[in-house]
Design a protein around this motif. Structure first.
Motif, PDB file in Angstrom:
ATOM      1  N   LEU A  74      -1.387  14.936   7.451  1.00 45.37           N
ATOM      2  CA  LEU A  74      -2.429  13.953   7.174  1.00 45.37           C
ATOM      3  C   LEU A  74      -1.897  12.888   6.229  1.00 45.37           C
ATOM      4  N   VAL A  75      -2.311  11.668   6.462  1.00 45.13           N
ATOM      5  CA  VAL A  75      -1.919  10.562   5.595  1.00 45.13           C
ATOM      6  C   VAL A  75      -3.163  10.010   4.905  1.00 45.13           C
ATOM      7  N   PHE A  76      -3.090   9.901   3.562  1.00 46.00           N
ATOM      8  CA  PHE A  76      -4.168   9.335   2.757  1.00 46.00           C
ATOM      9  C   PHE A  76      -3.639   8.095   2.057  1.00 46.00           C
ATOM     10  N   ASP A  77      -4.500   7.058   1.939  1.00 44.92           N
ATOM     11  CA  ASP A  77      -4.051   5.848   1.255  1.00 44.92           C
ATOM     12  C   ASP A  77      -4.273   5.967  -0.246  1.00 44.92           C
ATOM     13  N   GLN A  78      -3.949   4.945  -0.990  1.00 45.04           N
ATOM     14  CA  GLN A  78      -3.994   5.032  -2.448  1.00 45.04           C
ATOM     15  C   GLN A  78      -5.404   4.951  -3.007  1.00 45.04           C
ATOM     16  N   SER A  79      -6.401   4.767  -2.124  1.00 41.71           N
ATOM     17  CA  SER A  79      -7.793   4.900  -2.549  1.00 41.71           C
ATOM     18  C   SER A  79      -8.338   6.273  -2.159  1.00 41.71           C
ATOM     19  N   SER A  80      -7.449   7.166  -1.725  1.00 40.97           N
ATOM     20  CA  SER A  80      -7.722   8.559  -1.358  1.00 40.97           C
ATOM     21  C   SER A  80      -8.463   8.711  -0.037  1.00 40.97           C
ATOM     22  N   ARG A  81      -8.490   7.694   0.789  1.00 39.64           N
ATOM     23  CA  ARG A  81      -9.129   7.760   2.099  1.00 39.64           C
ATOM     24  C   ARG A  81      -8.154   8.283   3.148  1.00 39.64           C
ATOM     25  N   LEU A  82      -8.676   9.082   4.072  1.00 38.87           N
ATOM     26  CA  LEU A  82      -7.862   9.593   5.167  1.00 38.87           C
ATOM     27  C   LEU A  82      -7.569   8.468   6.156  1.00 38.87           C
ATOM     28  N   VAL A  83      -6.279   8.288   6.440  1.00 39.99           N
ATOM     29  CA  VAL A  83      -5.849   7.245   7.376  1.00 39.99           C
ATOM     30  C   VAL A  83      -5.636   7.831   8.770  1.00 39.99           C
ATOM     31  N   GLY A  84      -5.083   9.029   8.851  1.00 45.26           N
ATOM     32  CA  GLY A  84      -4.846   9.635  10.155  1.00 45.26           C
ATOM     33  C   GLY A  84      -4.312  11.046  10.015  1.00 45.26           C
ATOM     34  N   ARG A  85      -4.365  11.785  11.132  1.00 37.18           N
ATOM     35  CA  ARG A  85      -3.872  13.158  11.141  1.00 37.18           C
ATOM     36  C   ARG A  85      -3.245  13.473  12.487  1.00 37.18           C
ATOM     37  N   ALA A  86      -2.326  14.421  12.468  1.00 32.86           N
ATOM     38  CA  ALA A  86      -1.711  14.906  13.695  1.00 32.86           C
ATOM     39  C   ALA A  86      -1.646  16.420  13.611  1.00 32.86           C
ATOM     40  N   ASP A  87      -2.019  17.089  14.696  1.00 32.85           N
ATOM     41  CA  ASP A  87      -2.089  18.551  14.725  1.00 32.85           C
ATOM     42  C   ASP A  87      -1.116  19.111  15.748  1.00 32.85           C
ATOM     43  N   ILE A  88      -0.452  20.180  15.395  1.00 32.51           N
ATOM     44  CA  ILE A  88       0.390  20.907  16.342  1.00 32.51           C
ATOM     45  C   ILE A  88       0.112  22.400  16.177  1.00 32.51           C
ATOM     46  N   PRO A  89      -0.367  23.069  17.240  1.00 32.00           N
ATOM     47  CA  PRO A  89      -0.637  24.509  17.137  1.00 32.00           C
ATOM     48  C   PRO A  89       0.654  25.317  17.227  1.00 32.00           C
ATOM     49  N   HIS A  90       0.595  26.538  16.749  1.00 32.74           N
ATOM     50  CA  HIS A  90       1.725  27.449  16.939  1.00 32.74           C
ATOM     51  C   HIS A  90       1.234  28.734  17.595  1.00 32.74           C
ATOM     52  N   MET A 107       0.845  -1.189   0.000  1.00 39.83           N
ATOM     53  CA  MET A 107       0.000   0.000   0.000  1.00 39.83           C
ATOM     54  C   MET A 107       0.881   1.240   0.000  1.00 39.83           C
ATOM     55  N   ASN A 108       0.601   2.168  -0.909  1.00 42.85           N
ATOM     56  CA  ASN A 108       1.313   3.442  -0.955  1.00 42.85           C
ATOM     57  C   ASN A 108       0.424   4.546  -0.391  1.00 42.85           C
ATOM     58  N   TYR A 109       1.056   5.616   0.054  1.00 42.43           N
ATOM     59  CA  TYR A 109       0.331   6.680   0.749  1.00 42.43           C
ATOM     60  C   TYR A 109       0.780   8.055   0.269  1.00 42.43           C
ATOM     61  N   ILE A 110      -0.107   9.037   0.508  1.00 41.35           N
ATOM     62  CA  ILE A 110       0.187  10.445   0.262  1.00 41.35           C
ATOM     63  C   ILE A 110       0.260  11.154   1.607  1.00 41.35           C
ATOM     64  N   LEU A 111       1.284  11.959   1.801  1.00 38.56           N
ATOM     65  CA  LEU A 111       1.381  12.811   2.981  1.00 38.56           C
ATOM     66  C   LEU A 111       0.951  14.218   2.592  1.00 38.56           C
ATOM     67  N   SER A 112       0.006  14.774   3.341  1.00 37.38           N
ATOM     68  CA  SER A 112      -0.454  16.131   3.099  1.00 37.38           C
ATOM     69  C   SER A 112      -0.106  17.004   4.296  1.00 37.38           C
ATOM     70  N   ILE A 113       0.506  18.144   4.016  1.00 38.18           N
ATOM     71  CA  ILE A 113       0.791  19.129   5.053  1.00 38.18           C
ATOM     72  C   ILE A 113      -0.191  20.273   4.883  1.00 38.18           C
ATOM     73  N   ASP A 114      -1.031  20.488   5.887  1.00 33.67           N
ATOM     74  CA  ASP A 114      -1.996  21.585   5.860  1.00 33.67           C
ATOM     75  C   ASP A 114      -1.557  22.610   6.902  1.00 33.67           C
ATOM     76  N   GLN A 115      -0.887  23.650   6.447  1.00 33.06           N
ATOM     77  CA  GLN A 115      -0.335  24.665   7.347  1.00 33.06           C
ATOM     78  C   GLN A 115      -1.320  25.828   7.418  1.00 33.06           C
ATOM     79  N   SER A 116      -2.054  25.910   8.520  1.00 35.28           N
ATOM     80  CA  SER A 116      -3.129  26.893   8.635  1.00 35.28           C
ATOM     81  C   SER A 116      -2.752  28.021   9.584  1.00 35.28           C
ATOM     82  N   THR A 117      -3.686  28.938   9.776  1.00 34.73           N
ATOM     83  CA  THR A 117      -3.448  30.097  10.630  1.00 34.73           C
ATOM     84  C   THR A 117      -3.181  29.693  12.077  1.00 34.73           C
ATOM     85  N   SER A 118      -3.883  28.697  12.557  1.00 36.20           N
ATOM     86  CA  SER A 118      -3.778  28.329  13.970  1.00 36.20           C
ATOM     87  C   SER A 118      -2.797  27.204  14.246  1.00 36.20           C
TER      88      SER A 118
END
Length: 495
Positions: free
Chosen positions: A17-33, A1-12
């Motif tokens: 986020l990790v998505f699998d090759q069927s484009s489903r979200l596998v998991g996410r981790a958040d760190i505020p700044h 299984m291959n995956y896509i890593l997405s970095i969503d850098q927002s205001t807060s």
């Protein structure tokens, strides 16, 4: 299984986020700044803190999901837009904190340029599709040049890089080997000509920015470079997509055809309507931007930006302590039938679209002796929906762009009171997708398609949405919306 890593850098904060090759979200981790807010209202972020959080959140999500770095095939980036940063290309360190999109410190610069040349705002509008405003990146970068010692000299020596957050992250992730941005982010700087698709030398000169200090502008599904995330990965992986967060959310919603649109509810909000392969100059208060460049083709949008939506509820919690959690607001609002004539206009740093008034300030009006906490909380919730309705009324009435449904995303969409009230105000159905992380998803979808891992049929095959339809009688809707318009008119300095 291959995956896509997405970095969503927002205001807060930063999400990995990790998505699998069927484009489903596998998991996410958040760190505020940190939100660095000065007494004079200036708003900043620490660029190094943001970059370090990108690395840390990536490590965290891989540990949480158990996905091996070796299985990551591509990376996509979505980022808070307009926030501007400059760094020394020799040291790799910012010369100043990132100036956040909410910060209006560039107002004096914009006014000065208009005073020197009254036709300048129209020039900006014609070339960039944007209002002359401190909201966009140009005046923020200009402020750094004018106020931070040594920056002007370093820029002349070719030692300064200036960009939105995506360019900063790409430069850092690739060890300084790649300095690139995409069409969507470039179109929000007020330095980019959306017709010629180039940095505009006249505008750069006016804002005192050397075009050589700006990143290379690429299609949003380009190869932006390769990274091993500071040695976290055993090999370098390609960065195959970069998009401004609101553009990424539009793509994640599947709004790839003219006449489709979405509203992103975050700290502020972006209402964005796809208008096809040619820009439309809005007749009233909206701006024209580039949606993205993909498959060697550029698409355009009409957009209205709002400074305070989700941040209004955060203000209730953190600044005045009226409620203990943002999760309470919808329930409290729904506990009473109306605000009893109370309105909150959250112009804490002025109003964005369609008013573009940086000088007006917030007002809480219509209170009487029987006003209670619930009325104020409901007024705060309703202010979010009213502001979205203001923009959509321009799109449909003045700009004649038909819209049959509004796709909605962002954390506040889990507030069923807000979503129903929003549907009542705009008089068309809302569609709220099951997946909340649309900005991150859009970047992942673009990267996954570019990498050849999946296509739109795969993405759309498992999408689920919740629909909200208008229920409020039209007469009642018009009555309370007219009250909102009167409240706004009472504080406007631009008539």
């Amino acid at each position: 299984m291959n995956y896509i890593l997405s970095i969503d850098q927002s205001t807060s904060g930063t999400k990995a986020l990790v998505f699998d090759q069927s484009s489903r979200l596998v998991g996410r981790a958040d760190i505020p700044h940190r939100q660095i807010i000065h007494d004079n209202g200036y708003v900043e972020h620490d660029g190094m803190e943001i970059y370090q959080n990108v690395i840390a959140s990536t490590k965290k999500v891989l540990e949480q999901t158990g996905v091996s770095p070796d299985r990551i095939s591509a990376v996509g980036i979505s980022n808070q837009r307009e926030t501007a940063i400059m760094w020394d290309s020799t040291t790799g360190l910012p010369v100043y904190n990132a100036v956040v999109w909410q910060c209006a410190r560039g107002e004096g610069i914009c006014r000065g340029l208009e005073a020197q040349n009254p036709a300048f705002p129209q020039t900006v509008r014609e070339k960039t599709g944007l209002q002359l405003s401190p909201y966009f990146s140009a005046a923020k970068l200009s402020w750094i040049v004018q106020n931070v010692e040594g920056v002007r000299e370093k820029m002349k020596a070719g030692k300064i890089c200036a960009s939105t957050i995506d360019g900063w992250l790409i430069w850092k992730l690739t060890g300084g080997h790649s300095f690139k941005t995409d069409y969507s982010n470039a179109s929000r700087t007020q330095l980019f000509n959306i017709h010629t698709l180039e940095w505009d030398r006249e505008l750069c000169r006016a804002f005192e920015i050397d075009p050589a200090a700006l990143p290379q502008v690429c299609f949003s599904d380009s190869l932006f470079g390769e990274t091993d995330f500071e040695g976290l990965f055993g090999k370098k992986v390609p960065i195959y997509a970069a998009l401004g967060d609101s553009h990424a959310a539009l793509f994640g919603q599947g709004c790839t055809e003219s006449g489709t649109g979405k509203a992103t509810y975050g700290t502020g909000s972006s209402v964005m309507i796809h208008v096809g392969d040619r820009p439309i100059a809005s007749k009233k208060g909206l701006v024209s931007s580039i949606a993205w460049g993909m498959n060697q083709k550029v698409s355009y949008v009409l957009e209205g930006n709002i400074n305070y939506t989700g941040a209004v509820i955060k203000w209730l919690v953190e600044d005045i302590g009226l409620i203990s959690s943002s999760k309470e607001s919808g329930k409290i609002a729904a506990s009473i039938p109306s605000t009893d004539g109370v309105y909150l206009v959250p112009a804490f740093s002025g109003l964005g679209a369609p008013y573009w008034d940086s000088d007006c300030r917030a007002v809480l009006c219509g209170m009487n002796r029987t006003t209670k906490k619930a009325h104020i909380v409901r007024a705060a919730e309703e202010s979010i929906a009213y502001q979205i309705a203001d923009i959509l009324s321009i799109v449909t009435e003045a700009d004649k762009v038909p819209l049959k449904q509004l796709n909605c995303d962002g954390g506040p969409t889990r507030d069923s009171f807000l979503m129903q009230f929003q549907a009542d105000m705009i008089r068309i159905p809302l569609a709220v997708p099951e997946i909340e992380e649309l900005s991150g998803a859009g970047a992942a979808y673009a990267a996954g398609i570019s990498a050849g891992l999946f296509d739109w049929d795969t993405i759309l095959g498992h999408r689920k949405t919740t629909e909200f339809r208008p229920q409020m009688p039209l007469e009642q809707r018009n009555l309370i919306y007219d009250g909102w318009k009167r409240a706004v008119s009472s504080i406007l300095t631009v008539k």
